[in-house]
Design an enzyme around this catalytic site. Structure first.
Site, mmCIF file in Angstrom:
data_model
loop_
_atom_site.group_PDB
_atom_site.id
_atom_site.type_symbol
_atom_site.label_atom_id
_atom_site.label_comp_id
_atom_site.label_asym_id
_atom_site.label_seq_id
_atom_site.Cartn_x
_atom_site.Cartn_y
_atom_site.Cartn_z
ATOM 1 N N HIS A 1 64.559 17.698 19.458
ATOM 2 C CA HIS A 1 65.632 16.806 19.026
ATOM 3 C C HIS A 1 66.348 16.316 20.292
ATOM 4 C CE1 HIS A 1 65.763 18.838 14.897
ATOM 5 N NE2 HIS A 1 65.072 19.693 15.638
ATOM 6 N N ASP B 1 69.156 8.535 18.300
ATOM 7 C CA ASP B 1 68.502 9.795 17.946
ATOM 8 C C ASP B 1 66.991 9.666 18.052
ATOM 9 O OD1 ASP B 1 68.556 12.399 17.150
ATOM 10 O OD2 ASP B 1 68.908 11.996 15.036
ATOM 11 N N GLN C 1 73.732 7.401 15.806
ATOM 12 C CA GLN C 1 73.196 8.176 16.920
ATOM 13 C C GLN C 1 72.011 7.446 17.557
ATOM 14 O OE1 GLN C 1 72.272 11.756 14.596
ATOM 15 N NE2 GLN C 1 73.780 12.872 15.793
ATOM 16 N N ARG D 1 79.484 12.256 8.137
ATOM 17 C CA ARG D 1 79.948 13.636 8.038
ATOM 18 C C ARG D 1 81.396 13.631 7.560
ATOM 19 N NH1 ARG D 1 77.219 16.150 13.608
ATOM 20 N NH2 ARG D 1 75.083 15.530 13.051
ATOM 21 N N CYS E 1 67.105 14.252 11.454
ATOM 22 C CA CYS E 1 65.881 15.009 11.727
ATOM 23 C C CYS E 1 64.990 15.246 10.497
ATOM 24 C CB CYS E 1 66.201 16.312 12.453
ATOM 25 S SG CYS E 1 67.797 17.035 12.132
ATOM 26 N N LYS F 1 69.516 24.619 23.145
ATOM 27 C CA LYS F 1 69.614 23.209 23.549
ATOM 28 C C LYS F 1 70.148 23.079 24.968
ATOM 29 C CE LYS F 1 74.143 22.765 21.255
ATOM 30 N NZ LYS F 1 74.989 21.946 20.369
ATOM 31 N N HIS G 1 63.168 12.209 17.918
ATOM 32 C CA HIS G 1 62.498 13.500 17.751
ATOM 33 C C HIS G 1 61.087 13.379 18.293
ATOM 34 C CE1 HIS G 1 65.827 13.634 14.877
ATOM 35 N NE2 HIS G 1 65.873 14.906 15.233
#
Length: 665
Positions: free
Chosen positions: A537, A405, A403, A385, A356, A491, A407
């Site tokens: 997100h 992912d 991901q 991570r 992000c 979320k 935004h």
């Protein structure tokens, strides 16, 4: 005369009783059936012992086995205590520590004495002793003990772990123990069932033994942890054990090896080595998702793996995720003379744990107008991570993952429609993969950024969007989860249900007003002033690694044809059919079907068995007759019919149609 207190029941009726009356007394007054069934109570919403004296006006709901969540929590808590009592009855020099309930059972950590660490061989003996304790129907009685007296009690009994814990509990906390009968006790807040006899002796099983550390710190003493599963009755236990057997058959780690998809090894702990067949699945998912996001108006980007630590400090992630981030110095000094010492003033970089902040930096390039919004930025973003070794689990939890992912930067007036559109996109994708799902709204956590007004608006917008999508219903398992939102945003969560009833939280969309403010994202509004965009997100797969693991287990390795790494194998019965088999392979490949050939000098039953174990969905068997007639014997994995004889053209057409991805049919 002592004043009576008023107890209000769930149906709205009330009873006036003397102070000191217990929920058990009220259950008995209502009827003998309820008195027998009542396991505990909720007083003003709090779960309490059925024997707790009531001293003031309160609402009361009696808990029975029909209140399954509460009943299971109580039973599993009690099984843990019975386990501890059984172990100390068998080996009195064992020290006890903690024993919580879990999602499907319980465990207890012990410091063994002369017996040494426990093994699987000890479990049947412990189970037998537990059943004795349950059969004895010992009353479970709570006693409040003064802190100094309790510490002295534990020290006198040689229970050094319990004494240490009692010393460190908050000074204002009331400390209590629970007696099982008259001769054994454990420190516990409760609540518990009224007696050990309320447990079903046939509804639990000790599962395994492992090592553990006192208070989870490897610098502390090593303990023995005994795990068990506990239920309300034998039927539930048997169903759970059956699920475990089925889950073991579907374990993606075993199937991944059988199907030659991937492996993991210590040289890259927590990262996946994708084999060619496994990477076919990955690429098919990636291509499918790209088609989906292209059609939904997203712009794909790619951002750096390593970013300056100051960026993570500004975003707020440094304070929340620092211990799980891989951190490196911006510049490694020349150590030939000075030794490998990094200056405390060195600049630090970090492998990105999420995408992000990088997407905000792309948004900030150039001036954005309100006409540019919504701007939907998508990335197949590789993240790292630093998960603890013990938490890693095949593809389900890794250190390096990618991901799906994205935004969405949008105006306030666009939020509900963007979330609604995402709900529709996620619904279509999950249906394409054969999943049902539930949707949950995770609300503001205790520790969070942003104002209460911001959180109120964000939570309200997500509710409204799900309602407008027609998904805020019991059919979709709608539920609100207080305190489970991210530190910057509430979320929506999508929880998939797999073929054997397990749930997996994968997709999410978060409505964030915090990060755009912290990272100074802005656009020029219609009024000519600067405004903050709202940042949504969102992800659908969650991560490719975990989603592939879920798919393997959901389908037990028998993936839909469009995802199967090898979609067909052509196998010969006799060598005379080798040339024809090559022709069949060429025709299948020309139709876009991923095909292999098996010309080995082995019996056909051996070949069928081997390719079935490898989860090859289609086996086309050819012999001398098939070669002469231009036909194939098609065997479909898992089909009721052993095989179908058809022309080669028919087989190619049928497989080519089935091999198309759902969005391309």
């Amino acid at each position: 005369m002592t004043a009576l207190i008023t107890i209000t029941l769930p149906d709205g009726s009330s009873r006036e009783v003397a102070p000191g009356t217990t929920p058990a007394d009220i259950a008995a007054a209502i009827g003998p059936g309820l008195a027998k069934a009542a396991l505990a109570a909720r007083v003003d919403g709090a779960l309490v012992d059925i024997t707790l004296p009531l001293e003031r006006d309160a609402s009361l709901a009696l808990v029975t086995a029909r209140d399954e969540a509460d009943a299971l929590e109580l039973a599993r808590h009690d099984y843990a205590h019975v386990l501890a009592e059984a172990v100390q009855a068998l080996w009195p020099d064992t020290q006890i520590t903690f024993g919580p309930s879990t999602d499907d059972g319980f465990y207890y950590d012990f410091a063994p004495g002369a017996h040494g660490p426990f093994t699987e061989d000890d479990l049947p003996v412990i189970e037998a002793k537990m059943r004795e304790i349950i059969a004895a129907d010992k009353p479970l009685r709570r006693e409040v003990v003064a802190r100094d007296d309790l510490i002295a009690k534990w020290r006198a009994a040689g229970e050094m772990f319990k004494a240490e814990w009692a010393e460190e509990l908050p000074q204002d906390e009331e400390l209590s123990i629970y007696w099982s009968g008259d001769n054994w006790s454990d420190m516990c807040r409760g609540p518990h069932l009224a007696s050990t006899g309320k447990l079903d002796p046939a509804a639990f099983k000790l599962m395994r033994v492992s090592g553990a550390y006192w208070r989870g710190d490897q610098k502390n003493a090593q303990l023995s942890r005994i795990y068990g599963t506990g239920w309300l009755n034998k039927k539930q236990l048997d169903a759970h054990l059956t699920r475990l057997e089925e889950a073991a058959k579907r374990d993606h780690r075993r199937l991944g090896q059988d199907m030659n998809l991937f492996h993991l090894q210590s040289e890259a702990h927590g990262s996946v080595f994708w084999h060619p067949k496994g990477f076919v699945i990955y690429r098919e998912l990636e291509a499918y998702m790209r088609r989906a996001i292209d059609g939904a108006g997203y712009k794909e980007v790619k951002t750096p793996q390593v970013m300056d630590a100051r960026q993570w400090e500004q975003s707020g992630h440094w304070g929340k995720y620092r211990e799980n981030m891989f951190v490196i110095p911006d510049e490694v000094p020349n150590t030939e003379d000075e030794g490998p010492i990094i200056s405390g003033d060195a600049d630090w970089m970090a492998l990105k744990p999420m995408n992000c902040p990088a997407h905000v930096l792309i948004f900030r390039q150039g001036i954005k107008s309100y006409r540019d919004l919504p701007l939907r930025l998508y990335e197949n973003g590789c993240c790292h991570r630093n998960e603890p070794h013990g938490a890693l689990h095949g593809l389900m939890r890794v250190r390096q993952f990618t991901q799906d992912d994205a935004h969405i930067f949008c105006r306030e007036d666009q939020i509900v429609e963007e979330v609604r559109a995402f709900c529709a996109l996620a619904d279509r994708i999950y249906q394409d993969f054969g999943f049902s799902y539930s949707i949950k709204l995770a609300l503001r956590p205790e520790q969070r950024f942003g104002t209460e007004e911001m959180w109120d608006k964000a939570e309200s917008e997500l509710r409204e969007a799900v309602r407008s999508a027609g998904l805020a219903s019991a059919e979709h398992g709608w539920e609100e989860l207080p305190g489970e939102g991210a530190f910057y945003a509430p979320k929506l969560e999508w929880h998939l249900t797999d073929a054997i009833g397990r749930t997996w939280q994968v997709g999410t969309i978060q409505s964030d007003r915090v990060l755009p403010d912290r990272l100074d994202a802005a656009y020029v509004g219609e009024d000519g002033d600067k405004h903050r965009p709202v940042m949504l997100h969102r992800a659908i797969f969650g991560s490719y690694e975990r989603f592939i693991g879920i798919l393997i287990e959901h389908y037990a390795g028998k993936l839909p044809l469009w995802l199967a790494p090898v979609q067909a194998v052509v196998a010969t019965i006799v060598s005379d059919a080798d040339d024809y088999a090559q022709h069949v392979v060429e025709c299948l490949k020309a139709a876009g079907i991923r095909t292999e050939i098996d010309l080995r000098n082995e019996k056909i039953n051996y070949k069928v068995r081997e390719h079935s174990l490898a989860k090859v969905p289609n086996l086309l068997v050819v012999g001398k007759r098939e070669a002469e007639e231009g036909k194939v014997a098609l065997r479909v994995l898992g089909a009721d019919q052993p095989q179908q004889i058809m022309t080669l053209d028919e087989a190619v057409t049928a497989l080519a149609n089935e091999a198309l991805a759902p969005d391309m049919r």
